[in-house]
Design an enzyme around this catalytic site. Structure first.
Site, PDB file in Angstrom:
ATOM      1  N   HIS A 122      72.399  22.681  77.445  1.00 37.99           N
ATOM      2  CA  HIS A 122      73.107  21.467  77.056  1.00 37.99           C
ATOM      3  C   HIS A 122      73.999  21.818  75.879  1.00 37.99           C
ATOM      4  O   HIS A 122      73.611  22.614  75.018  1.00 37.99           O
ATOM      5  CB  HIS A 122      72.136  20.371  76.608  1.00 37.99           C
ATOM      6  CG  HIS A 122      71.174  19.939  77.658  1.00 37.99           C
ATOM      7  ND1 HIS A 122      71.546  19.194  78.748  1.00 37.99           N
ATOM      8  CD2 HIS A 122      69.838  20.144  77.777  1.00 37.99           C
ATOM      9  CE1 HIS A 122      70.481  18.951  79.488  1.00 37.99           C
ATOM     10  NE2 HIS A 122      69.429  19.525  78.929  1.00 37.99           N
TER      11      HIS A 122
ATOM     12  N   HIS B 168      68.701  26.257  82.157  1.00 38.31           N
ATOM     13  CA  HIS B 168      69.854  25.370  81.974  1.00 38.31           C
ATOM     14  C   HIS B 168      70.196  25.286  80.500  1.00 38.31           C
ATOM     15  O   HIS B 168      69.453  25.784  79.650  1.00 38.31           O
ATOM     16  CB  HIS B 168      69.598  23.979  82.579  1.00 38.31           C
ATOM     17  CG  HIS B 168      68.611  23.128  81.850  1.00 38.31           C
ATOM     18  ND1 HIS B 168      67.253  23.358  81.872  1.00 38.31           N
ATOM     19  CD2 HIS B 168      68.792  22.026  81.084  1.00 38.31           C
ATOM     20  CE1 HIS B 168      66.642  22.425  81.172  1.00 38.31           C
ATOM     21  NE2 HIS B 168      67.553  21.607  80.667  1.00 38.31           N
TER      22      HIS B 168
ATOM     23  N   TYR C  67      66.832  29.276  70.448  1.00 40.28           N
ATOM     24  CA  TYR C  67      68.159  29.271  71.068  1.00 40.28           C
ATOM     25  C   TYR C  67      68.797  27.880  70.966  1.00 40.28           C
ATOM     26  O   TYR C  67      69.103  27.246  71.963  1.00 40.28           O
ATOM     27  CB  TYR C  67      68.067  29.721  72.524  1.00 40.28           C
ATOM     28  CG  TYR C  67      67.213  30.955  72.685  1.00 40.28           C
ATOM     29  CD1 TYR C  67      67.593  32.171  72.110  1.00 40.28           C
ATOM     30  CD2 TYR C  67      66.009  30.904  73.376  1.00 40.28           C
ATOM     31  CE1 TYR C  67      66.803  33.298  72.228  1.00 40.28           C
ATOM     32  CE2 TYR C  67      65.214  32.029  73.510  1.00 40.28           C
ATOM     33  CZ  TYR C  67      65.614  33.216  72.930  1.00 40.28           C
ATOM     34  OH  TYR C  67      64.826  34.324  73.054  1.00 40.28           O
TER      35      TYR C  67
END
Length: 176
Positions: A62, A60, A148
């Site tokens: 954000h 996932h 990342y």
């Protein structure tokens, strides 16, 4: 079916959570980080937005984005990012019958979670949440060790010290 209400504020700033459909035992987003980055670049070239903060985790991500004045269409940008990324991957994932009938890939959850940023304190809380997320999920023992993340840009710009995040408390009401 739930009635999703979205705030459309031209030029607004939003926090997002975008999930893979199958979140267990996958590292797709970090394994294909170059493809994801290229897809985001291509979408931003056609439909600009400012990346205030972003972290990509194995399953996932954000982000905090600010859209240009007069523009509130974050949904189209996410649709283009998700579809562009998916189209570039080989079709090896499991697809339910519902997804087959709809001619959809089985990579992303259909919806994403968004929150309209209300003020500077809200902005800071969500940017902190983005950056501490790899630590929260046990992927690293120091925030700076996760590659990342826009955290590195924040350190370079003197916003965070390199050792930030050790005593961070969760303050965002978002379930990931």
């Amino acid at each position: 079916m739930p009635n999703y209400r979205r705030a459309f504020v031209p030029g607004g700033t939003w926090f997002f959570t975008v999930n893979l459909l199958e979140r267990k035992n996958t590292d797709l987003l970090v394994r294909e980080i170059d493809l994801l980055r290229e897809t985001v670049r291509a979408v931003r070239k056609r439909y600009p937005f400012h990346i205030d903060a972003w972290v990509v985790l194995p399953d996932h991500m954000h982000a905090v984005w600010t859209l240009p004045p007069g523009d509130a269409d974050f949904s189209m940008r996410w649709r283009l990012i998700k579809s562009g990324f998916s189209r570039a991957l080989p079709k090896t994932e499991y697809r339910s019958n519902v997804r087959k009938v709809a001619n959809e890939r089985g990579i992303w959850q259909r919806h994403f979670w968004e929150h309209l940023i209300r003020d500077e304190t809200d902005f800071e809380r969500h940017v902190d949440y983005v950056h501490v997320n790899p630590l929260k999920h046990g992927l690293v023992t120091r925030v700076i060790d996760w590659p990342y993340s826009s955290f590195h840009r924040y350190v370079e710009n003197g916003i965070y010290p390199g050792n930030w995040g050790g005593d961070w408390e969760l303050g965002v009401e978002e379930d990931d």
